[in-house]
Design an enzyme around this catalytic site. Structure first.
Site, short mmCIF file in Angstrom:
data_model
loop_
_atom_site.label_atom_id
_atom_site.label_comp_id
_atom_site.label_asym_id
_atom_site.label_seq_id
_atom_site.Cartn_x
_atom_site.Cartn_y
_atom_site.Cartn_z
N ASP A 100 10.79 -20.22 -11.94
CA ASP A 100 12.25 -20.29 -12.00
C ASP A 100 12.80 -19.04 -12.69
O ASP A 100 12.27 -18.61 -13.72
CB ASP A 100 12.65 -21.52 -12.82
CG ASP A 100 13.63 -22.43 -12.10
OD1 ASP A 100 14.62 -21.90 -11.57
OD2 ASP A 100 13.39 -23.65 -12.05
N ASP A 330 17.07 -32.48 -10.73
CA ASP A 330 18.51 -32.59 -10.97
C ASP A 330 19.15 -33.82 -10.35
O ASP A 330 20.34 -34.06 -10.56
CB ASP A 330 19.23 -31.35 -10.42
CG ASP A 330 19.13 -30.15 -11.34
OD1 ASP A 330 19.02 -30.35 -12.57
OD2 ASP A 330 19.17 -29.01 -10.84
#
Length: 544
Positions: A100, A330
């Site tokens: 990421d 998420d």
């Protein structure tokens, strides 16, 4: 390990959320050595790559998505040496590793921001988005934060507001400043030199903002006006997805193209035109290799929905490439999101795997998805997620999908840690452990392995063309490949039986227990599906 420059096309990527994968140190938080110790399991799934959520130095206000040092590992997760060992072991097992990169914003504890906020004339004074207040002292415009409240916070030293699309402790970098771009490219170079195979780019469309700081107009979608989070009530026309973004994506691509077999996949955080932006960001060969959006990470579960997203992408960017996923860190886990459309959680989990792994494009699986893992019911006192705390109880945040991986049903804390975990392991999740599913041919885990193997071995699924069949809801019909070597993938997206008639020679290659192919008749029971080998030019199907 393959050095194919296009290894990422049709790849199956496994997302690891480091805090919740495996704790080796006994502090209740997952870490890099823990991940390394479990890589044999990941490799046994048959996936091609790992996406590692952030492990960089961070105060953890947003669980690592607030970076204070881009080129070091947070002690919570280990050391750079631990990271190097993880990369080496992954490569030994034939796994690519992508990391990421949270480039749109930093932590407020990053040295860049600490210098920037000191004055309006220091070397980094323009590295973040600063703006004067309106005459009445209010923020410069109406932009909201994704996490609630205004996207602007007042800094008493500079007597100015700074922009933060997320927490106030996550100030946005100013990408209109070339020095900022150069610095971030050097961050990426640092990790490329360290051997990573690519990047997952967080909030890739948030990099640039409108220089004029114009107000966003309201979102005209009526449903948005009743949203729990007022962020959904705006059309974020000026606060993100700006045209200048394209040129920076091209700079990033030039950098990665200087290294062998590397890739970038961007997260497009856009609600109104996500598929269009995905297509724009991957068009040609000089931008992102792949992009994904939240369009398959929501509640819609219909043939028309999935068809429209796939067709929308390929019609907008016939030379671009998508990455599809049903779950991530998420959003609520998809088995729980789509539960009402199935007769059991396992049926939804297995059908979702068959469907996702049949789609054209690359695929991302979220840890525990291969177990049919469900959303954890988190109580308020257990919450750690900022938006969950802000918008409770109508939105419970993201902690429910972030609870630890369950390796052993009988072990304390599911075999994740010897200490109390940072989030709880509860009974419904413990029931879906790895050890309870290993060796069982009827398990969700066994089906994922079989379906991944089929995707990689059958040329119709590995890079083949696609086309949808016009069938009424709730049946999704998808052709993969062409001619005599094609696959017809049929899915009943409901708990009620559907009967289909086939005209032409058909052979079931993979099917659910709720499917029965008898000559020219295909019975699809509750959440039934069947992948049929047949000649695309000679085989037709209709719902009886």
């Amino acid at each position: 390990m393959s050095n194919d420059e296009n290894w990422w096309r049709d790849a199956v990527i496994y997302q690891i959320y480091p805090r919740s994968f495996q704790d080796s140190s006994g502090d209740g938080v997952g870490d890099l050595p823990g991940i390394t110790s479990r890589l044999d399991y990941v490799a046994s799934l048959g996936v091609d790559a790992i996406w590692l959520s952030p492990v960089f130095t961070s105060p953890m206000a947003d669980m690592g998505y607030d970076v204070s040092n881009y080129t070091d590992i947070d002690p919570l997760f280990g050391t750079l040496a631990d990271f190097d060992a993880l990369v080496a072991r992954a490569h030994e097992l034939g796994l690519k590793l992508i990391i990421d990169q949270v480039l749109s914003h930093t932590s407020s504890q990053h040295p860049w921001f600490e210098e920037s906020r000191v004055s309006r004339d220091n070397a980094k004074s323009d590295w973040y988005v600063w703006a004067n207040p309106k005459q009445d002292g209010s923020p410069p415009n109406n932009w909201p934060s994704v996490f609630g409240g205004s996207a602007w916070s007042w800094d008493s030293r500079r007597r100015q507001y700074y922009l933060h699309n997320f927490l106030g402790s996550q100030p946005d970098l100013n990408f209109h400043n070339g020095e900022v771009q150069d610095a971030l490219l050097e961050v990426m170079r640092f990790w490329l030199e360290r051997g990573v195979d690519g990047f997952r780019l967080d909030t890739v469309n948030f990099y640039f903002h409108d220089r004029q700081l114009r107000d966003n107009p309201p979102c005209l979608d009526e449903a948005a006006q009743h949203a729990v989070n007022p962020y959904e009530m705006q059309d974020h026309r000026h606060s993100k997805t700006q045209p200048e973004n394209i040129a920076f994506l091209e700079r990033m691509r030039t950098l990665t193209d200087g290294y062998s077999a590397r890739m970038m996949v961007g997260e497009v955080g856009e609600s109104l035109r996500a598929i269009e932006v995905m297509a724009e960001y991957t068009a040609g060969t000089g931008r992102l290799h792949m992009a994904y959006s939240f369009d398959m990470l929501g509640t819609p579960f219909s043939a028309q929905h999935f068809r429209s997203k796939i067709d929308g992408f390929f019609s907008g960017a016939p030379d671009g490439w998508p990455c599809w996923s049903f779950s991530n860190h998420d959003v609520m886990r998809h088995v729980s999101r789509w539960r009402e459309h199935g007769h059991s959680d396992d049926a939804i989990a297995i059908q979702a795997a068959a469907m996702l792994l049949s789609f054209p494009g690359s695929i991302c699986l979220y840890q525990g998805e291969e177990l049919g893992q469900t959303e954890t019911d988190i109580e308020f006192h257990e919450l750690t997620d900022p938006p969950g705390i802000t918008f409770w109880p109508d939105y419970k945040g993201r902690d429910g999908c972030r609870t630890p991986m369950v390796w052993s049903a009988q072990a304390e804390h599911g075999g994740f840690s010897q200490a109390k975990p940072w989030l709880p392991v509860k009974a419904p999740q413990a029931e879906r452990s790895v050890d309870q599913q290993e060796g069982r041919d009827d398990s969700v885990l066994a089906f994922y392995r079989a379906m991944i193997a089929l995707r990689k071995s059958h040329k119709a699924l590995a890079g083949g063309a696609y086309g949808f069949v016009d069938l009424p809801e709730p049946v999704l019909g998808l052709w993969r490949g062409e001619g005599a070597d094609a696959l017809l993938c049929l899915f009943n997206l409901s708990p009620q039986e559907r009967v289909l008639a086939l005209d032409g020679t058909a052979c079931a290659l993979e099917q659910s227990r709720a499917a029965r192919l008898d000559g020219s008749v295909l019975e699809l029971g509750s959440n039934g599906f069947c992948l049929i080998a047949g000649d695309r030019d000679r085989l037709t199907v209709r719902v009886v």
